[in-house]
Scaffold this active site. Structure first.
Site, short mmCIF file in Angstrom:
data_model
loop_
_atom_site.label_atom_id
_atom_site.label_comp_id
_atom_site.label_asym_id
_atom_site.label_seq_id
_atom_site.Cartn_x
_atom_site.Cartn_y
_atom_site.Cartn_z
N CYS A 100 35.47 -14.53 35.14
CA CYS A 100 34.50 -13.62 35.48
C CYS A 100 34.24 -13.52 37.00
CB CYS A 100 33.21 -14.09 34.97
SG CYS A 100 31.64 -12.79 35.16
N CYS A 146 25.97 -21.24 25.52
CA CYS A 146 25.95 -20.03 26.32
C CYS A 146 26.31 -20.74 27.63
CB CYS A 146 24.47 -19.56 26.46
SG CYS A 146 23.73 -18.74 25.15
N CYS A 202 28.09 -16.64 38.79
CA CYS A 202 26.53 -17.23 38.34
C CYS A 202 26.86 -18.73 38.87
CB CYS A 202 26.16 -16.76 37.50
SG CYS A 202 25.91 -15.02 37.39
N SER A 241 25.25 -7.83 26.85
CA SER A 241 24.49 -8.48 27.83
C SER A 241 25.14 -8.21 29.29
CB SER A 241 24.59 -9.92 27.50
OG SER A 241 23.69 -10.88 28.41
N CYS A 257 26.82 -21.06 35.65
CA CYS A 257 27.87 -20.61 34.41
C CYS A 257 29.13 -21.00 34.53
CB CYS A 257 27.87 -19.28 34.29
SG CYS A 257 29.03 -18.29 33.26
N GLU A 309 37.92 -16.96 25.06
CA GLU A 309 37.49 -17.62 23.64
C GLU A 309 36.47 -16.74 23.06
OE1 GLU A 309 37.45 -22.39 25.06
OE2 GLU A 309 35.97 -21.18 25.90
N LEU A 357 18.13 -12.10 33.36
CA LEU A 357 17.03 -12.22 34.46
C LEU A 357 16.96 -13.50 35.09
CD1 LEU A 357 14.46 -10.87 35.66
CD2 LEU A 357 13.18 -11.82 33.93
N CYS A 365 30.20 -13.77 19.12
CA CYS A 365 30.00 -13.79 20.60
C CYS A 365 31.54 -13.41 21.31
CB CYS A 365 29.15 -15.06 21.19
SG CYS A 365 29.17 -15.07 22.94
N1 SAH Z 1 28.17 -11.31 31.79
C1 SAH Z 1 26.98 -11.56 31.05
C2 SAH Z 1 27.36 -12.23 29.55
C3 SAH Z 1 27.25 -13.71 30.07
S1 SAH Z 1 26.77 -14.85 29.10
C4 SAH Z 1 25.53 -11.64 31.48
O1 SAH Z 1 25.47 -12.16 32.65
O2 SAH Z 1 24.60 -11.36 30.54
C5 SAH Z 1 25.42 -14.72 28.17
C6 SAH Z 1 24.25 -15.64 28.73
O3 SAH Z 1 24.30 -16.93 29.04
C7 SAH Z 1 23.67 -14.87 30.01
O4 SAH Z 1 22.28 -14.68 29.96
C8 SAH Z 1 24.12 -16.22 31.03
O5 SAH Z 1 23.43 -16.02 32.34
C9 SAH Z 1 23.68 -17.32 30.23
N2 SAH Z 1 24.32 -18.46 30.79
C10 SAH Z 1 25.34 -18.60 31.49
N3 SAH Z 1 25.58 -19.79 31.70
C11 SAH Z 1 24.57 -20.58 31.05
C12 SAH Z 1 24.42 -22.23 30.97
N4 SAH Z 1 25.07 -23.00 31.46
N5 SAH Z 1 23.42 -22.22 30.03
C13 SAH Z 1 22.54 -21.49 29.73
N6 SAH Z 1 22.75 -20.15 29.69
C14 SAH Z 1 23.75 -19.73 30.35
#
Ligand code: SAH
Length: 354
Positions: free
Chosen positions: A117, A346, A121, A197, A124, A97, A221, A110
Site C-alpha cells: 500500500c 485489521c 498509515c 473501505s 498499519c 492475502e 477516520l 476481506c
Molecule cells: N486502505 C483501506 C483499507 C485498509 S484496512 C482503508 O484505509 O480504509 C481496514 C481498516 O483497518 C482501516 O480502517 C485501517 O485504518 C484499519 N487498520 C489498519 N491497521 C490497523 C491496526 N494495526 N489495528 C487496527 N486497525 C487497523
C-alpha cells in the site's frame, strides 16, 4: 515468459469487455454471457467443461485465452475464532492475502486491492511493507472465486475491501470487481453486502457518489482532528479530513446510506475527552455510525519512528469511550479482534519480501 502470460486473461473482464473480446475474435457476442456465467457463477477455470460452447470455440479459447490468475499457496486457520487467512501468489511472484471471517449468520471475505500500500498509515502493517503494484481486476475477483470455491459461493455472504491496499487508488479495477460480484446474471451479492473501505481519496468518493453504486462506504477516520490525522495518516495532507467529509456527505445523501467511520483506538493519541467531543460534532453532521477497532499489534514488522510508539487503548477505556458516544445517540460497534493469532486481523496483513 510462461504460457499464461502469452494468453489473454479473461478473468476480471466485465460483461461488456467480454462482449468486445468475442466480437474481436469474430464470435457472436452472446458467448460473453455464457462465459461470464461459467467463470463467475460456476467458478470454472477449464474451457473443456463449458458444454454449451462449441468444441471448436472451446479449443480456440484454450489456446488463446486463460482463466487463471492467482494461485492459492496456503490457508491458515485461527482455532480460536474460525478465521482463515488465504495466501495467494500472482503471476509475477508477488504474494497477497485475503481473510474469511465467520460470524453467526454470515461469512465475510476481506479482500486486497494492491500488493502492499502506498499510503504509509503509521499503525498499519501493510503500509510498512510499502507499495508494489495494483492488483488486476482478475486478481481482485479471484480472491472471491477461489475462497468461494472452498466455502461454497452462497456461504460467502459479505465482501469488505479492507485487505491490503487502498481500493480507491485502484479505482477502475475495484469498480470492475464490484460489477462482477453483484451481477444479476450470476446471482451475485447484493450491493448492501459489499463495503469499500477508504483512507480518504475525496475526489474518488465524489465519483463513487455520482455513479450511484450504492455499496456501503467505510471511512478510516481514526481522528476527527486534521493535525492528529495527518500525523498518523500522511494521505490527510493531500486530501484533508474536511474535503473527505464534504464528499462523504454527498455520498450519504445520494445513496441514502450511513457512512461507517472506522476508528482504531490508539492510547493517548485519539482516545481522550476532546476526541469524544469532536466525534460527537462530526457524527451529528452526517448519517453515520462508528466502528471502533482495537489496535492490533504491528510489532511483527519491527517498525521504527512513530509506529514503534503506538500502543492500544486499554479495553476498559475503549468501553468508556464507546459509552460516552452512545450516550449522545451515536451508533457504536466495537469490532472484536478476529485472527490476530495468525496476523490476519485489521491492519496486520503484510508479506515480507513480496
Ligand atoms: N486502505 C483501506 C483499507 C485498509 S484496512 C482503508 O484505509 O480504509 C481496514 C481498516 O483497518 C482501516 O480502517 C485501517 O485504518 C484499519 N487498520 C489498519 N491497521 C490497523 C491496526 N494495526 N489495528 C487496527 N486497525 C487497523
Amino acid at each position: 515468459m510462461n504460457d499464461t502470460e502469452k494468453k489473454i486473461g479473461l478473468k476480471g473482464l466485465t460483461l461488456n469487455e467480454l462482449e468486445e473480446y468475442f466480437i474481436s475474435i469474430g464470435e457472436s457476442k452472446f458467448r460473453a454471457k455464457q462465459l461470464f456465467n461459467w467463470m463467475y457463477n460456476h467458478i470454472s477455470t477449464d474451457f473443456g467443461e463449458m458444454q454449451n460452447i462449441s468444441k471448436e470455440l472451446r479449443s480456440k479459447l484454450s489456446s488463446e485465452a486463460s482463466l487463471v490468475t492467482l494461485k492459492l499457496e496456503t490457508v491458515q486457520d485461527s482455532p480460536s475464532t474460525g478465521t482463515k487467512k488465504y495466501l495467494f501468489s500472482t503471476y509475477d511472484g508477488k504474494k497477497i492475502e485475503s481473510v474469511v471471517i465467520p460470524d453467526k449468520e454470515r461469512n465475510t471475505l476481506c479482500i486486497s486491492t494492491q500488493v502492499g500500500c502506498p499510503l504509509d498509515c503509521k499503525f498499519c502493517a501493510t503500509g510498512l511493507m510499502g507499495y508494489k503494484r495494483n492488483l488486476t481486476a482478475g486478481e481482485i475477483t479471484d480472491q472471491y472465486l477461489l475462497t468461494a470455491r472452498e466455502y461454497g459461493k452462497e456461504n460467502i455472504t459479505n465482501i469488505v475491501f479492507m485487505g491490503m491496499g487502498e481500493p480507491l487508488l485502484n479505482y477502475e479495477n475495484t469498480l470492475k470487481s464490484i460489477e462482477i460480484f453483484t451481477h444479476e446474471l450470476t446471482k451475485g451479492l447484493s450491493r448492501k453486502r459489499i463495503t469499500v473501505s477508504t483512507a480518504g481519496i475525496a475526489n474518488k468518493i465524489m465519483d463513487l457518489a455520482e455513479r450511484d453504486l450504492r455499496v456501503k462506504l467505510a471511512f478510516s477516520l481514526h481522528s476527527a482532528f486534521e493535525e492528529t490525522r495527518s500525523q498518523i495518516m500522511p494521505i490527510n495532507k493531500k486530501y484533508s479530513l474536511k474535503e473527505n467529509i464534504d464528499a462523504l456527505k454527498i455520498y450519504a445523501k445520494k445513496t441514502r446510506t450511513r457512512i461507517t467511520f472506522e476508528y482504531t483506538m490508539l492510547k493517548g493519541l485519539n482516545d481522550g475527552a476532546k476526541d469524544i467531543k469532536a466525534l460527537i460534532a462530526l457524527c451529528s453532521s452526517l448519517p453515520s455510525k462508528i466502528n471502533i477497532i482495537p489496535f492490533n499489534s504491528i510489532r511483527h514488522m519491527n517498525p521504527g519512528g512513530i509506529s514503534a510508539e503506538l500502543e492500544p487503548t486499554p479495553l476498559k477505556r475503549i468501553h468508556e469511550f464507546a459509552d460516552a458516544l452512545r450516550n449522545n445517540n451515536i451508533t457504536v460497534m466495537i469490532r472484536e479482534t478476529q485472527g490476530d493469532d495468525i496476523a490476519a486481523a485489521c491492519g496486520q496483513l503484510a508479506i515480507k519480501n513480496s
